[in-house]
Design an enzyme around this catalytic site. Sequence first.
Site, PDB file in Angstrom:
ATOM      1  N   GLY A  13       1.096  -1.272   0.004  1.00  0.00           N
ATOM      2  CA  GLY A  13       0.232  -0.136   0.145  1.00  0.00           C
ATOM      3  C   GLY A  13       0.900   1.266  -0.073  1.00  0.00           C
ATOM      4  N   CYS A  14       0.476   2.259   0.696  1.00  0.00           N
ATOM      5  CA  CYS A  14       1.056   3.496   0.782  1.00  0.00           C
ATOM      6  C   CYS A  14       2.642   3.389   1.085  1.00  0.00           C
ATOM      7  CB  CYS A  14       0.445   4.448   1.473  1.00  0.00           C
ATOM      8  SG  CYS A  14       1.461   6.107   1.596  1.00  0.00           S
TER       9      CYS A  14
END
Length: 178
Positions: A13-14
Amino acid sequence: MNEKQELATFAGGCFWCMVKPFDEQPGILKVESGYTGGYKENPTYEEVCSNTTGHREAVQITFNPDVFSYERLLELYWQQIDPTDQSGQFGDQGDSYQTAIFYHNENQRLLAEQSKKKLAESGIFKDPIVTEIIEAGPFYPAEEYHQDYYKKHPERYKQYRIGSGRAGFIEKHWRDKA
């Protein structure tokens, strides 16, 4: 003195949230945010976020395996993500936020497969583990303002981890197991 060095590459993810957990460990020499897994050379953040490059946000970790083993990196990686979400991670959805372990050699592939199987059999998650295990390809460092984001913007980083749902998820699933 020359330290032994290997690379590990993880999409979780981020990438802002994937640096700090690794950066704080002994034997970790460097953690770099970037893009990998796609087909566009030298993509920009905007291009990757548009889901048109095939890349995922990722971190590439340079580590000394004699101090911090690849197996320990894998354990720490699983504790940073929701391995059951194939649409992205927490508040960030889309192809560029999908999880993956990018292996750099056959030993890493085997260890990643073993750790994924162990996690699936652990009963921690009721849904299937969907994190892919993919051969590593070119890794493109992200723009400088993304590097070490948690150090440069500690308050925004903290708000993002909480607001995205990542912090609560990790606490719920790993508090008693880590």
